[in-house]
Design a protein around this motif. Structure first.
Motif, PDB file in Angstrom:
ATOM      1  N   THR A 167      72.902 -11.336  92.139  1.00  0.00           N
ATOM      2  CA  THR A 167      72.677  -9.892  92.182  1.00  0.00           C
ATOM      3  C   THR A 167      73.919  -9.119  91.781  1.00  0.00           C
ATOM      4  OG1 THR A 167      71.032 -10.204  93.933  1.00  0.00           O
ATOM      5  CG2 THR A 167      71.941  -7.990  93.671  1.00  0.00           C
ATOM      6  N   GLU A 168      75.081  -9.556  92.227  1.00  0.00           N
ATOM      7  CA  GLU A 168      76.325  -8.865  91.901  1.00  0.00           C
ATOM      8  C   GLU A 168      76.552  -8.808  90.401  1.00  0.00           C
ATOM      9  OE1 GLU A 168      80.042  -7.194  91.448  1.00  0.00           O
ATOM     10  OE2 GLU A 168      78.658  -7.055  93.164  1.00  0.00           O
ATOM     11  N   THR A 169      76.258  -9.887  89.685  1.00  0.00           N
ATOM     12  CA  THR A 169      76.451  -9.906  88.239  1.00  0.00           C
ATOM     13  C   THR A 169      75.530  -8.903  87.551  1.00  0.00           C
ATOM     14  OG1 THR A 169      77.090 -12.232  88.345  1.00  0.00           O
ATOM     15  CG2 THR A 169      76.444 -11.375  86.191  1.00  0.00           C
ATOM     16  N   SER A 170      74.286  -8.827  87.999  1.00  0.00           N
ATOM     17  CA  SER A 170      73.353  -7.841  87.433  1.00  0.00           C
ATOM     18  C   SER A 170      73.817  -6.421  87.740  1.00  0.00           C
ATOM     19  CB  SER A 170      71.955  -8.061  88.000  1.00  0.00           C
ATOM     20  OG  SER A 170      71.379  -9.250  87.524  1.00  0.00           O
ATOM     21  N   LEU A 171      74.264  -6.209  88.956  1.00  0.00           N
ATOM     22  CA  LEU A 171      74.728  -4.884  89.367  1.00  0.00           C
ATOM     23  C   LEU A 171      75.942  -4.461  88.550  1.00  0.00           C
ATOM     24  CD1 LEU A 171      74.323  -2.576  91.386  1.00  0.00           C
ATOM     25  CD2 LEU A 171      75.595  -3.916  93.072  1.00  0.00           C
ATOM     26  N   ALA A 172      76.849  -5.380  88.310  1.00  0.00           N
ATOM     27  CA  ALA A 172      78.066  -5.067  87.564  1.00  0.00           C
ATOM     28  C   ALA A 172      77.780  -4.655  86.125  1.00  0.00           C
ATOM     29  CB  ALA A 172      79.001  -6.276  87.584  1.00  0.00           C
ATOM     30  N   ALA A 173      76.651  -5.121  85.574  1.00  0.00           N
ATOM     31  CA  ALA A 173      76.314  -4.811  84.187  1.00  0.00           C
ATOM     32  C   ALA A 173      75.516  -3.524  84.042  1.00  0.00           C
ATOM     33  CB  ALA A 173      75.525  -5.971  83.581  1.00  0.00           C
ATOM     34  N   MET A 174      75.148  -2.896  85.149  1.00  0.00           N
ATOM     35  CA  MET A 174      74.275  -1.729  85.041  1.00  0.00           C
ATOM     36  C   MET A 174      74.923  -0.544  84.311  1.00  0.00           C
ATOM     37  SD  MET A 174      71.744   0.030  87.810  1.00  0.00           S
ATOM     38  CE  MET A 174      70.584   1.283  87.219  1.00  0.00           C
ATOM     39  N   PRO A 175      76.192  -0.237  84.506  1.00  0.00           N
ATOM     40  CA  PRO A 175      76.777   0.871  83.744  1.00  0.00           C
ATOM     41  C   PRO A 175      76.662   0.689  82.233  1.00  0.00           C
ATOM     42  CG  PRO A 175      78.206   0.281  85.568  1.00  0.00           C
ATOM     43  CD  PRO A 175      77.144  -0.771  85.504  1.00  0.00           C
ATOM     44  N   GLU A 176      76.822  -0.540  81.768  1.00  0.00           N
ATOM     45  CA  GLU A 176      76.689  -0.802  80.335  1.00  0.00           C
ATOM     46  C   GLU A 176      75.241  -0.593  79.885  1.00  0.00           C
ATOM     47  OE1 GLU A 176      77.484  -4.422  77.105  1.00  0.00           O
ATOM     48  OE2 GLU A 176      78.058  -4.672  79.206  1.00  0.00           O
ATOM     49  N   ALA A 177      74.297  -0.973  80.733  1.00  0.00           N
ATOM     50  CA  ALA A 177      72.884  -0.771  80.411  1.00  0.00           C
ATOM     51  C   ALA A 177      72.556   0.714  80.318  1.00  0.00           C
ATOM     52  CB  ALA A 177      72.003  -1.449  81.458  1.00  0.00           C
ATOM     53  N   ILE A 178      73.089   1.505  81.233  1.00  0.00           N
ATOM     54  CA  ILE A 178      72.843   2.950  81.207  1.00  0.00           C
ATOM     55  C   ILE A 178      73.452   3.567  79.959  1.00  0.00           C
ATOM     56  CG2 ILE A 178      73.408   5.119  82.381  1.00  0.00           C
ATOM     57  CD1 ILE A 178      73.126   3.584  85.038  1.00  0.00           C
ATOM     58  N   ALA A 179      74.656   3.143  79.588  1.00  0.00           N
ATOM     59  CA  ALA A 179      75.292   3.664  78.378  1.00  0.00           C
ATOM     60  C   ALA A 179      74.475   3.318  77.131  1.00  0.00           C
ATOM     61  CB  ALA A 179      76.712   3.111  78.259  1.00  0.00           C
ATOM     62  N   ALA A 180      73.903   2.111  77.110  1.00  0.00           N
ATOM     63  CA  ALA A 180      73.130   1.669  75.942  1.00  0.00           C
ATOM     64  C   ALA A 180      71.848   2.461  75.760  1.00  0.00           C
ATOM     65  CB  ALA A 180      72.809   0.182  76.070  1.00  0.00           C
ATOM     66  N   ALA A 181      71.362   3.098  76.832  1.00  0.00           N
ATOM     67  CA  ALA A 181      70.120   3.867  76.738  1.00  0.00           C
ATOM     68  C   ALA A 181      70.292   5.138  75.931  1.00  0.00           C
ATOM     69  CB  ALA A 181      69.607   4.206  78.143  1.00  0.00           C
ATOM     70  N   GLY A 182      71.520   5.610  75.785  1.00  0.00           N
ATOM     71  CA  GLY A 182      71.764   6.817  75.004  1.00  0.00           C
ATOM     72  C   GLY A 182      71.559   8.087  75.805  1.00  0.00           C
ATOM     73  N   PRO A 183      71.997   9.214  75.269  1.00  0.00           N
ATOM     74  CA  PRO A 183      71.937  10.474  76.030  1.00  0.00           C
ATOM     75  C   PRO A 183      70.530  10.951  76.331  1.00  0.00           C
ATOM     76  CG  PRO A 183      72.589  10.855  73.745  1.00  0.00           C
ATOM     77  CD  PRO A 183      72.625   9.374  73.949  1.00  0.00           C
ATOM     78  N   ASP A 184      69.548  10.549  75.533  1.00  0.00           N
ATOM     79  CA  ASP A 184      68.176  10.975  75.788  1.00  0.00           C
ATOM     80  C   ASP A 184      67.340   9.878  76.434  1.00  0.00           C
ATOM     81  OD1 ASP A 184      68.237   9.365  73.534  1.00  0.00           O
ATOM     82  OD2 ASP A 184      66.543  10.366  72.577  1.00  0.00           O
ATOM     83  N   GLY A 185      67.975   8.776  76.834  1.00  0.00           N
ATOM     84  CA  GLY A 185      67.258   7.687  77.478  1.00  0.00           C
ATOM     85  C   GLY A 185      67.280   7.835  78.991  1.00  0.00           C
ATOM     86  N   GLN A 186      66.353   7.156  79.638  1.00  0.00           N
ATOM     87  CA  GLN A 186      66.307   7.112  81.095  1.00  0.00           C
ATOM     88  C   GLN A 186      66.282   5.653  81.540  1.00  0.00           C
ATOM     89  OE1 GLN A 186      63.316   9.490  83.047  1.00  0.00           O
ATOM     90  NE2 GLN A 186      63.614  11.234  81.691  1.00  0.00           N
TER      91      GLN A 186
END
Length: 302
Positions: A113-132
């Motif tokens: 779980t920690e590894t998945s959690l640590a990668a979440m900021p990168e996932a949010i950035a990859a969604a772009g400014p109009d992504g959710q």
């Protein structure tokens, strides 16, 4: 306020089916459900196609939908790379999912779980400014390998700053083992701790799907997940059965689009899709809807 119903037939609903649903039928089903009034859909997953072949054509489905349609459609994913690929195909709504329990996260995603959690900021950035990006927490109640998941695990994830930027929180009863009191407790925790819209993803394994959905709404959930015919289940969670049926949620919660006429169409879609897949239709409303002795009741199919 009446909660939104999100139909998850084309992702969670297909994970355990023995037959594939053709891409063209998936695209048509998306349009039929949206036209019916269903507010949101989950239309696929970026899971490994060799492990979950029923959703291997997710990006093909995305490619055939319009931007307006995609604005109401969510894709399940588990890594920043998944977000990048789905975003490149045209998707803008993403469920970044990992499990509250390490054991299920390793079985489902291949990491703790920690590894998945640590990668979440990168996932949010990859969604772009109009992504959710939704913070989707599987096994929020119980784990098939560890049993009851301590509520402290949920508190840890909800309070972790690396989840900042999420648009929603999804609290998932992955195995359908939760009861209404615990659903109220954990959904209320998510509402209080994050101040974000909360989605409740329930399964009907123990027959409490609709009861748990109503409890989630009482605690502040604004969206409920369901699948046609009660299809679904996690291939990496022994003991999990189908989702709460979309038909049951529509009948029980009566969103603005649910009329006797649209309900009849919804029931028909559930019968068709389950028949096509060679699966049983487990919607609990089916017995009443098809009754030949209750024709005076307007929700009975004629």
């Amino acid at each position: 306020m009446t909660p939104t119903i999100r139909d998850v037939t084309l992702r969670d609903g297909l994970q355990l089916t023995g037959k594939p649903l053709p891409t063209e039928r998936k695209v048509a089903l998306v349009r039929e459900l949206l036209a019916l009034g269903v507010e949101e859909l989950e239309i696929g997953s970026m899971a490994r196609p060799d492990l979950v072949p029923a959703v291997a054509d997710t990006l093909d489905v995305v490619a055939q939908l319009t931007p307006e349609e995609l604005s109401r459609c969510w894709i399940w994913l588990a890594t920043p790379r998944h977000v990048e690929r789905a975003r490149a195909a045209g998707a803008t709504r993403f469920q970044y999912c990992f499990s509250a329990s390490d054991s299920h996260n390793r079985a489902n995603i291949g990491r703790d779980t920690e590894t998945s959690l640590a990668a979440m900021p990168e996932a949010i950035a990859a969604a772009g400014p109009d992504g959710q990006v939704q913070l989707c927490i599987a096994t929020s109640f119980t784990c098939p390998f560890e049993g009851v998941v301590p509520i402290e695990r949920l508190e840890w994830i909800l309070g972790d700053p690396r989840t900042e930027g999420a648009s929603h929180v999804v609290i998932a009863d992955t195995l359908g083992q939760a009861d209404p009191a615990e659903v109220r407790r954990r959904v209320a925790l998510a509402v209080e701790r994050r101040g974000l819209p909360v989605v409740f993803h329930g399964h009907d394994t123990w027959g409490l799907g609709v009861a748990n959905a109503l409890a989630a709404v009482e605690a502040g959930a604004v969206t409920l997940d369901g699948a046609l015919g009660g299809l679904g289940g996690c291939p990496f969670a022994p003991g999990a059965s189908g989702n709460t049926a979309t038909e049951d949620l529509a009948f029980g919660l009566r969103p603005s689009w649910a009329t006797p006429e649209s309900f009849a169409t919804l029931v028909g879609l559930g019968q068709e899709i389950t028949s096509t897949l060679g699966e049983g239709d487990r919607a609990r409303v089916l017995g009443g809807a098809l009754s030949e002795k209750a024709q005076a009741f307007p929700w009975t199919l004629r």
